[in-house]
Design an enzyme around this catalytic site. Structure first.
Site, PDB file in Angstrom:
ATOM      1  CG  MET A 270      -0.186   0.036   2.560  1.00 65.40           C
ATOM      2  SD  MET A 270      -1.166   0.659   3.954  1.00 65.40           S
ATOM      3  CE  MET A 270      -2.331  -0.652   4.211  1.00 65.40           C
TER       4      MET A 270
ATOM      5  CG  ASP B 113      -0.443   8.309  -1.566  1.00 67.54           C
ATOM      6  OD1 ASP B 113       0.690   7.849  -1.376  1.00 67.54           O
ATOM      7  OD2 ASP B 113      -0.702   9.121  -2.467  1.00 67.54           O
TER       8      ASP B 113
HETATM    9  C1  FRU Z   1       1.893  10.107  -3.626  1.00 69.67           C
HETATM   10  C2  FRU Z   1       1.426   9.677  -5.020  1.00 69.67           C
HETATM   11  C3  FRU Z   1       0.222  10.498  -5.432  1.00 69.67           C
HETATM   12  C4  FRU Z   1      -0.438   9.593  -6.438  1.00 69.67           C
HETATM   13  C5  FRU Z   1      -0.209   8.231  -5.823  1.00 69.67           C
HETATM   14  C6  FRU Z   1      -0.039   7.131  -6.822  1.00 69.67           C
HETATM   15  O1  FRU Z   1       2.512   9.118  -2.903  1.00 69.67           O
HETATM   16  O2  FRU Z   1       2.480   9.795  -5.949  1.00 69.67           O
HETATM   17  O3  FRU Z   1       0.528  11.763  -5.948  1.00 69.67           O
HETATM   18  O4  FRU Z   1      -1.804   9.883  -6.601  1.00 69.67           O
HETATM   19  O5  FRU Z   1       0.956   8.336  -5.032  1.00 69.67           O
HETATM   20  O6  FRU Z   1       0.029   5.887  -6.180  1.00 69.67           O
END
Ligand code: FRU
Length: 474
Positions: free
Chosen positions: A1, A3
């Site tokens: 995982m 964000d």
């Molecule tokens: C931040 C990010 C976000 C993007 C997501 C993709 O960690 O780069 O900007 O939406 O992760 O997994």
């Protein structure tokens, strides 16, 4: 995982969605994983909520309650909406992509989700990096606002119906930290200023911004925040444009997001990791975890209004068993002082120290000197340094993992260190009640026990005492 996404409280449940690749332990085509909790501590996994479709992969975003069915998607009832970024690769080159903002809705308390038929609600713009919508209700202007990361700025859009969005303003150029990486994962909310005295402002707005890892930045990904005013259209920074305020001085606190629909409380969670090593750190069939939930307020300090963070009270209640008292002791000269010989791996604790001016004290808070906080007292303040070493040499996976960096300073020579230790993570809050610094780091190493030692490197100090609470077999 990676964000946390779509944090929303609805009908007694906290929802936590997250960037998820179900088929591997490295980043890939992003889905939204899903978990729920009624107490912010015990989480139940639910099926994947969003999967890539013709529009692309499902990148980060937020969720809200459409209480009065302004979208018309809920037959007049309240329902859940998720705003997320669709990431579409246009050719064989993964760097050839476009990003747009899409909507999904759930009519059954988040158990099943439908991608909106007229997606995207905000099509790709001239910005290649155009992502991570955070949507909230702005009461003063009676409109919905979307904060969106666009290149190295945050753009604000407004809407009356959550389906049509108008550009309002941009913030970021010349403010805070910039690297070669685009800004990411914005959040924006109003917070009370604690203990505001007569004549002081009672509340301010906080804008949170993530910055990814790039070769020009040894720290890797980190989270900065701005304090200022938001009138529904524009954000104005209270601080000097050159000020950079870190939300957490540790290496592993990224993509912070707050829960929507928790009146009277602002709760956030972060991904405990760093893009510098996230895809190749040791794994055990899974990779990536969340921080403990924190409750935020603001406080007026000698350097202006700053964030104050506390671990959510529900977590204090969950760790209830086996309290140990740490007796006071004088640390009168250079040497090693044992504070607690057996520290359970799942525990929280508190130490209170006073340092003589000019003293340096190193606190080891996990196995051996694996994670160490050094306190360096000046005449009137204490500077913090953070060191992370390996255990059994397990740092070889990345040159950046072992680290030693300045982690801010606190006023006065009396310091309270609060720590929350899990098998492979450590979250530290220094001076939680006054001018606070937070430091969060993971170890990727399953620790079962540890100890706390204080090493006086220079000068002398007094340990005023403390306590540790370890959980019942958690
Ligand atoms: C931040 C990010 C976000 C993007 C997501 C993709 O960690 O780069 O900007 O939406 O992760 O997994």
């Amino acid at each position: 995982m990676n964000d946390p996404n779509g944090l929303v409280y609805f009908e007694g449940e906290y929802h936590l969605f997250y960037q998820y690749h179900p088929h591997d332990t490295v980043w890939g085509p992003m889905h939204w994983g899903h978990a729920i909790s009624t107490d912010l501590c015990h989480w139940e996994h639910l099926p994947i909520a969003l999967a890539p479709d013709a529009q692309g992969a499902c990148f980060s975003g937020s969720a809200i309650v459409d209480e009065y069915d302004v979208t018309g998607l809920f037959n007049g009832q309240p329902g859940l909406l998720a705003f997320y970024t669709c990431h579409r690769v246009l050719s064989d080159d993964p760097e050839d992509y476009e990003q747009s903002q899409c909507l999904a809705y759930s009519r059954d308390k988040g158990r099943t989700w439908h991608q909106y038929a007229n997606n995207p609600v905000l099509p790709a713009s001239g910005f290649k990096d155009f992502r991570d919508p955070k949507v909230f209700w702005h009461a003063a202007t009676q409109r919905w606002v979307m904060a969106l990361a666009c290149g190295q700025e945050i753009h604000f859009y407004t809407s009356d119906n959550l389906l049509d969005w108008q550009f309002a303003s941009a913030f970021g150029e010349g403010h805070g930290a910039h690297t070669q990486h685009p800004w990411e994962c914005p959040d924006l909310f109003e917070l009370p200023v604690e203990d505001a005295k007569n004549g002081q402002v009672a509340s301010r707005w906080v804008l949170i911004v993530g910055i990814g890892a790039t070769p020009d930045n040894a720290f890797g990904s980190f989270t900065q925040y701005f304090v200022g005013e938001f009138d529904g259209q524009h954000f104005t920074n209270d601080h000097s444009p050159d000020d950079v305020m870190m939300m957490d001085e540790g290496r592993d606190f990224y993509a912070v997001q707050s829960w929507s629909n928790t009146p009277g409380r602002r709760l956030v969670v972060a991904w405990l990791n760093n893009w510098q090593y996230a895809n190749h750190a040791p794994e055990a069939g899974w990779r990536g975890m969340m921080s403990l939930p924190r409750e935020l307020t603001l406080r007026a300090t000698s350097s202006g209004i700053q964030l104050c963070q506390r671990i959510a009270s529900e977590c204090h209640e969950a760790l209830t068993a086996v309290p140990h008292t740490i007796p006071p002791q004088a640390m009168l000269g250079v040497g090693q002082y044992s504070v607690l010989t057996s520290l359970p791996s799942v525990s929280r604790g508190l130490l209170e120290l006073t340092l003589a001016a000019g003293s340096r004290v190193a606190l080891s808070l996990q196995q051996g000197d694996h994670q160490q906080l050094t306190l360096e007292a000046g005449e009137e303040d204490v500077a913090l340094r953070y060191t992370r070493n390996g255990v059994n040499g397990q740092v070889a996976f990345d040159d950046h993992f072992a680290c030693d960096h300045a982690a801010g300073s606190v006023d006065g020579l009396r310091v309270t260190v609060e720590w929350w230790c899990d098998h492979g993570s450590l979250e530290i809050l220094v001076n939680g009640d006054t001018q606070q610094r937070a430091i969060s780091q993971v170890s990727f190493i399953s620790l079962t026990t540890g100890s706390i030692d204080a090493r006086v490197l220079e000068g002398s100090a007094g340990l005023l005492g403390g306590s540790v609470v370890s959980s019942k077999g958690a």
